[in-house]
Scaffold this motif. Structure first.
Motif, PDB file in Angstrom:
ATOM      1  N   LEU A  25      41.789  39.675  46.697  1.00  0.00           N
ATOM      2  CA  LEU A  25      40.700  38.845  46.230  1.00  0.00           C
ATOM      3  C   LEU A  25      40.426  39.233  45.064  1.00  0.00           C
ATOM      4  CD1 LEU A  25      38.573  39.094  49.338  1.00  0.00           C
ATOM      5  CD2 LEU A  25      40.125  37.369  49.095  1.00  0.00           C
ATOM      6  N   PHE A  26      39.693  38.216  44.001  1.00  0.00           N
ATOM      7  CA  PHE A  26      39.102  38.624  42.695  1.00  0.00           C
ATOM      8  C   PHE A  26      37.814  39.156  43.083  1.00  0.00           C
ATOM      9  CE2 PHE A  26      41.959  35.084  41.589  1.00  0.00           C
ATOM     10  CZ  PHE A  26      42.871  35.653  40.827  1.00  0.00           C
ATOM     11  N   VAL A  27      37.545  40.001  42.403  1.00  0.00           N
ATOM     12  CA  VAL A  27      35.908  40.672  42.271  1.00  0.00           C
ATOM     13  C   VAL A  27      35.350  40.217  40.836  1.00  0.00           C
ATOM     14  CG1 VAL A  27      34.830  42.805  42.162  1.00  0.00           C
ATOM     15  CG2 VAL A  27      36.614  42.590  43.609  1.00  0.00           C
ATOM     16  N   VAL A  28      34.413  39.459  41.138  1.00  0.00           N
ATOM     17  CA  VAL A  28      33.311  39.026  39.743  1.00  0.00           C
ATOM     18  C   VAL A  28      32.120  39.725  40.094  1.00  0.00           C
ATOM     19  CG1 VAL A  28      32.196  37.039  38.658  1.00  0.00           C
ATOM     20  CG2 VAL A  28      34.336  36.538  40.059  1.00  0.00           C
ATOM     21  N   GLU A  29      32.145  40.897  38.874  1.00  0.00           N
ATOM     22  CA  GLU A  29      30.870  41.713  39.009  1.00  0.00           C
ATOM     23  C   GLU A  29      29.524  41.204  38.226  1.00  0.00           C
ATOM     24  OE1 GLU A  29      30.214  46.509  38.118  1.00  0.00           O
ATOM     25  OE2 GLU A  29      32.259  45.592  37.914  1.00  0.00           O
ATOM     26  N   ASP A  30      28.747  41.004  39.021  1.00  0.00           N
ATOM     27  CA  ASP A  30      27.328  40.534  38.608  1.00  0.00           C
ATOM     28  C   ASP A  30      26.625  41.645  37.921  1.00  0.00           C
ATOM     29  OD1 ASP A  30      24.830  39.918  37.947  1.00  0.00           O
ATOM     30  OD2 ASP A  30      24.595  38.447  39.835  1.00  0.00           O
ATOM     31  N   ILE A  76      35.170  37.502  55.250  1.00  0.00           N
ATOM     32  CA  ILE A  76      36.487  37.413  54.482  1.00  0.00           C
ATOM     33  C   ILE A  76      37.427  36.623  55.290  1.00  0.00           C
ATOM     34  CG2 ILE A  76      38.442  38.371  53.344  1.00  0.00           C
ATOM     35  CD1 ILE A  76      36.438  40.395  52.362  1.00  0.00           C
ATOM     36  N   ASN A  77      38.030  35.460  54.823  1.00  0.00           N
ATOM     37  CA  ASN A  77      39.102  34.855  55.517  1.00  0.00           C
ATOM     38  C   ASN A  77      40.077  34.399  54.630  1.00  0.00           C
ATOM     39  OD1 ASN A  77      38.312  32.274  54.417  1.00  0.00           O
ATOM     40  ND2 ASN A  77      36.468  32.453  55.743  1.00  0.00           N
ATOM     41  N   GLU A  78      41.012  33.542  54.993  1.00  0.00           N
ATOM     42  CA  GLU A  78      42.252  33.347  54.117  1.00  0.00           C
ATOM     43  C   GLU A  78      42.029  32.341  53.125  1.00  0.00           C
ATOM     44  OE1 GLU A  78      41.687  30.390  57.550  1.00  0.00           O
ATOM     45  OE2 GLU A  78      41.970  32.553  57.409  1.00  0.00           O
ATOM     46  N   ASN A  79      40.467  31.778  53.135  1.00  0.00           N
ATOM     47  CA  ASN A  79      40.175  30.867  52.063  1.00  0.00           C
ATOM     48  C   ASN A  79      39.260  31.438  50.919  1.00  0.00           C
ATOM     49  OD1 ASN A  79      40.342  28.311  50.925  1.00  0.00           O
ATOM     50  ND2 ASN A  79      38.360  27.703  51.688  1.00  0.00           N
TER      51      ASN A  79
END
Length: 369
Positions: A122-127, A91-94
C-alpha cells in the motif's frame, strides 16, 4: 543549516529540512492532499483511503473529490493517534493508501504503519499538517511515507495564513504531482494583495501587546463552520517569502511549542480524572495544541469555561468524529469507532503557541487540577 546557500527559496528550505528530492506548494494542505490522491489514481485502480476516525473532517472532501472512498479506523486512547490494530482490520484488496495523521503534533508510530503498508503493498500518505517540527528518531514527520504533506494555514506550527506543501522521493508520483500543480489557477492581483494584507495584519495581531486588542480580527481568520468544499489555486510568491523568513526563526517558534507542551505534560501528570497522551520513545513532539482528555464531560465543560473566562483560548476542536459528521455508511447505533466518539466528547486543547508563557500555563494547570 538551511540558509547557507546564496539563492534561498522556500522550496530549497523545505527540501533541506525534509531531505526529499521533490517539493511542491499549493494554497492549502487540503489541496495538497487532493493532488496526491489524484496522482496515486494514475498509478493504481484501487479506490479506498484509510484514515483515523478522529481527525480533521475536511480530509474527507479531497478523498471524495478525487473519486475515492474514505475508510475509517479507530484511534488509540493511549497515543491519541491512529490505532494500528484497528488499521489492520480495515485493509482489503481494494485499499489504495493509508493516511497516518500526527494529530496535535503528536508523532504517530510510523514504523508500525510502514510495516503494515509493506505487507499489503500500500501507499502511505503521511499527514504532517499539524506536526511541522516534530521528529521521530531525529527525522521530521512527513518523510517516512511514500508522500508527505504539510500545512501552513492559520493556527499551524508555522503559518503563512494559508498554504500547503507536498514532499516525496518517488519520481513517478512526483511527475504527476508537478503536472497537477502546474494546472492550478493563479490568483488575481487583488486576491494576492488581500492575502498579503491579512498576513501583515495577523503578524501584528499575534504580538503580545496587540493580541487582546486584535482578538476579534484573529477570531475572524479562524474556521468556525464545517467545510463542504475547498478551492484550489497556487501558493503566492509573497507567502513563500514569508515562509522562508519564518523558517529562519523556526527553531525559536518550535522550541517554544515543545517546551510549553512538555511543561503541561509534566505538571498535569498523575492528575485524577484526565488522560494525557503517551509519547512514543525517541520522538520530539512539537505541540500544535496540547490535548487533555477528561473522563467527565461536565468537568471538561467547566474547565473550558473557566480557562476562556481569563482570556486564554482553549478549544474543543471537533465535537464529533468523522463518521458522525459525514454519512459514510457506518452503523451509528453500534458505533464501530467507540474510542473516536469517546475522545471527541471529552477533549480539551490548550494553546502552546509562542505567545503563551509559563505563568499562563500554570494558571491553566491550577484550573484543571
Amino acid at each position: 543549516s538551511y540558509f547557507n546557500q546564496s539563492n534561498i527559496t522556500f522550496e530549497s528550505v523545505i527540501k533541506a529540512y525534509t531531505n526529499k528530492k521533490y517539493c511542491y506548494f499549493t494554497n492549502s494542505g487540503t489541496t495538497a492532499f487532493y493532488i496526491i490522491l489524484k496522482a496515486l489514481k494514475t498509478i493504481s485502480t484501487k479506490t479506498e483511503v484509510v484514515l483515523p476516525a478522529y481527525t480533521a473532517p475536511s480530509l474527507i472532501l479531497p478523498i471524495k473529490k478525487a473519486g475515492l472512498k474514505p475508510v475509517l479506523c479507530d484511534i488509540s486512547l493511549k497515543t491519541f493517534n491512529m490505532d494500528t490494530q484497528s488499521l489492520e482490520k480495515c485493509i482489503n484488496e481494494n485499499t489504495l493508501c493509508i493516511v497516518p495523521v500526527h494529530m496535535f503534533g503528536l508523532p504517530m508510530n510510523m514504523e508500525d504503519v510502514m510495516q503494515i503498508a509493506q505487507q499489503h503493498s500500500l501507499f502511505v500518505v503521511e499527514d504532517a499538517a499539524s506536526s511541522l517540527g516534530t521528529t521521530i528518531d531525529n527525522r521530521p514527520t512527513g518523510v517516512f511515507g511514500d508522500i508527505g504533506f504539510y500545512s501552513f494555514n492559520r493556527g499551524k506550527n508555522l503559518s503563512t495564513l494559508s498554504g500547503g506543501c507536498i514532499v516525496t522521493d518517488r519520481e513517478e508520483i512526483a511527475a504527476t504531482i508537478e503536472t497537477e500543480c502546474a494546472l492550478l489557477p493563479e490568483l488575481g492581483l487583488v486576491s494576492k494583495l488581500k492575502i498579503a494584507m491579512k498576513l501583515i495584519a495577523l503578524a501584528l495581531a499575534v504580538r503580545p501587546f496587540f493580541y487582546t486588542i486584535f482578538n476579534d480580527l484573529i477570531s475572524k481568520l479562524k474556521y468556525t463552520t464545517l467545510h463542504t468544499d475547498f478551492e484550489s489555486f497556487t501558493y503566492t510568491k509573497f507567502q513563500a517569502g514569508v515562509g522562508c523568513a519564518l523558517f529562519e526563526q523556526a527553531s525559536k517558534i518550535l522550541n517554544k511549542r515543545y517546551d510549553h507542551g512538555m511543561f503541561l505534560l509534566d505538571m498535569l501528570a498523575h492528575t485524577k480524572g484526565i488522560r494525557l497522551p503517551e509519547l512514543i520513545p525517541h520522538t520530539v513532539p512539537v505541540f500544535n495544541q496540547f490535548p487533555v482528555l477528561f473522563r467527565d464531560e461536565n468537568i471538561k465543560e467547566t474547565a473550558f469555561t473557566k480557562i476562556n473566562s481569563i482570556g486564554i483560548e482553549s478549544t474543543k476542536l471537533y465535537p464529533d468524529p468523522i463518521h458522525r459528521v459525514y454519512n459514510l455508511g457506518y452503523d451509528l447505533d453500534k458505533d464501530p469507532f467507540p474510542n473516536a466518539t469517546y475522545f471527541s466528547r471529552r477533549l480539551l486543547l490548550i494553546p502552546t503557541h509562542p505567545i503563551m508563557n509559563i505563568k499562563k500555563l500554570s494558571t491553566i494547570v491550577n484550573i484543571i487540577k
